[in-house]
Design a protein around this motif. Sequence first.
Motif, PDB file in Angstrom:
ATOM      1  N   ALA A 165       0.809  -1.225   0.000  1.00  0.00           N
ATOM      2  CA  ALA A 165       0.000   0.000   0.000  1.00  0.00           C
ATOM      3  C   ALA A 165       0.843   1.276   0.000  1.00  0.00           C
ATOM      4  O   ALA A 165       0.301   2.372   0.019  1.00  0.00           O
ATOM      5  CB  ALA A 165      -0.931   0.003   1.214  1.00  0.00           C
ATOM      6  N   ASP A 166       2.165   1.157  -0.029  1.00  0.00           N
ATOM      7  CA  ASP A 166       3.030   2.329   0.055  1.00  0.00           C
ATOM      8  C   ASP A 166       2.988   3.186  -1.202  1.00  0.00           C
ATOM      9  O   ASP A 166       2.931   2.670  -2.319  1.00  0.00           O
ATOM     10  CB  ASP A 166       4.488   1.913   0.285  1.00  0.00           C
ATOM     11  CG  ASP A 166       4.769   1.448   1.701  1.00  0.00           C
ATOM     12  OD1 ASP A 166       3.880   1.568   2.560  1.00  0.00           O
ATOM     13  OD2 ASP A 166       5.894   0.969   1.940  1.00  0.00           O
ATOM     14  N   ALA A 167       3.078   4.493  -0.994  1.00  0.00           N
ATOM     15  CA  ALA A 167       3.341   5.428  -2.085  1.00  0.00           C
ATOM     16  C   ALA A 167       4.859   5.470  -2.247  1.00  0.00           C
ATOM     17  O   ALA A 167       5.599   5.358  -1.273  1.00  0.00           O
ATOM     18  CB  ALA A 167       2.811   6.815  -1.746  1.00  0.00           C
ATOM     19  N   VAL A 168       5.330   5.616  -3.474  1.00  0.00           N
ATOM     20  CA  VAL A 168       6.766   5.624  -3.738  1.00  0.00           C
ATOM     21  C   VAL A 168       7.155   6.996  -4.286  1.00  0.00           C
ATOM     22  O   VAL A 168       6.564   7.484  -5.249  1.00  0.00           O
ATOM     23  CB  VAL A 168       7.149   4.524  -4.753  1.00  0.00           C
ATOM     24  CG1 VAL A 168       8.644   4.565  -5.054  1.00  0.00           C
ATOM     25  CG2 VAL A 168       6.740   3.155  -4.226  1.00  0.00           C
ATOM     26  N   TYR A 217       9.601   5.259   0.609  1.00  0.00           N
ATOM     27  CA  TYR A 217       8.328   4.555   0.643  1.00  0.00           C
ATOM     28  C   TYR A 217       7.508   5.123   1.798  1.00  0.00           C
ATOM     29  O   TYR A 217       7.997   5.251   2.916  1.00  0.00           O
ATOM     30  CB  TYR A 217       8.557   3.054   0.839  1.00  0.00           C
ATOM     31  CG  TYR A 217       9.505   2.469  -0.183  1.00  0.00           C
ATOM     32  CD1 TYR A 217       9.292   2.650  -1.545  1.00  0.00           C
ATOM     33  CD2 TYR A 217      10.619   1.747   0.203  1.00  0.00           C
ATOM     34  CE1 TYR A 217      10.153   2.122  -2.487  1.00  0.00           C
ATOM     35  CE2 TYR A 217      11.494   1.203  -0.735  1.00  0.00           C
ATOM     36  CZ  TYR A 217      11.257   1.398  -2.076  1.00  0.00           C
ATOM     37  OH  TYR A 217      12.119   0.878  -3.012  1.00  0.00           O
ATOM     38  N   LEU A 218       6.270   5.493   1.496  1.00  0.00           N
ATOM     39  CA  LEU A 218       5.399   6.121   2.488  1.00  0.00           C
ATOM     40  C   LEU A 218       4.155   5.276   2.700  1.00  0.00           C
ATOM     41  O   LEU A 218       3.449   4.963   1.735  1.00  0.00           O
ATOM     42  CB  LEU A 218       4.959   7.515   2.006  1.00  0.00           C
ATOM     43  CG  LEU A 218       6.065   8.510   1.665  1.00  0.00           C
ATOM     44  CD1 LEU A 218       5.485   9.704   0.930  1.00  0.00           C
ATOM     45  CD2 LEU A 218       6.776   8.949   2.922  1.00  0.00           C
ATOM     46  N   ASP A 219       3.886   4.906   3.967  1.00  0.00           N
ATOM     47  CA  ASP A 219       2.630   4.204   4.209  1.00  0.00           C
ATOM     48  C   ASP A 219       1.488   5.202   3.996  1.00  0.00           C
ATOM     49  O   ASP A 219       1.726   6.405   3.870  1.00  0.00           O
ATOM     50  CB  ASP A 219       2.621   3.507   5.572  1.00  0.00           C
ATOM     51  CG  ASP A 219       2.309   4.392   6.762  1.00  0.00           C
ATOM     52  OD1 ASP A 219       2.105   5.607   6.618  1.00  0.00           O
ATOM     53  OD2 ASP A 219       2.266   3.849   7.880  1.00  0.00           O
ATOM     54  N   PRO A 220       0.241   4.740   3.884  1.00  0.00           N
ATOM     55  CA  PRO A 220      -0.869   5.652   3.547  1.00  0.00           C
ATOM     56  C   PRO A 220      -1.005   6.851   4.498  1.00  0.00           C
ATOM     57  O   PRO A 220      -1.284   7.966   4.051  1.00  0.00           O
ATOM     58  CB  PRO A 220      -2.099   4.752   3.583  1.00  0.00           C
ATOM     59  CG  PRO A 220      -1.570   3.399   3.224  1.00  0.00           C
ATOM     60  CD  PRO A 220      -0.215   3.334   3.881  1.00  0.00           C
TER      61      PRO A 220
END
Length: 95
Positions: free
Chosen positions: A50-53, A62-65
Amino acid sequence: MLTLTENAAQAIRDLTATAPEPSQSGIRISSQGEGASSLTLTLATAPEPADAVVEAGGARVYLDPVAATVLDDKALDAGADDQGSVSFLVTEQTA
């Protein structure tokens, strides 16, 4: 979307250069617990599903929601102290 300064990109590249999979490695910023009151930064070999890259200058974040929402309009900067320890700082994005 979170942006990276050149200092942050260089620090991330330095941190991940010796990782087992340097081509996919980066740092992951994730929320702790239920809210966005605390974010944690760790080394990661790949993003979670679900991470945004965020990629910039050969560095990956990498960012979690939750972190992606909290840091949407922020910039990530980095610096080193006299002993060479790296610290990251979240700042407002500049135009």
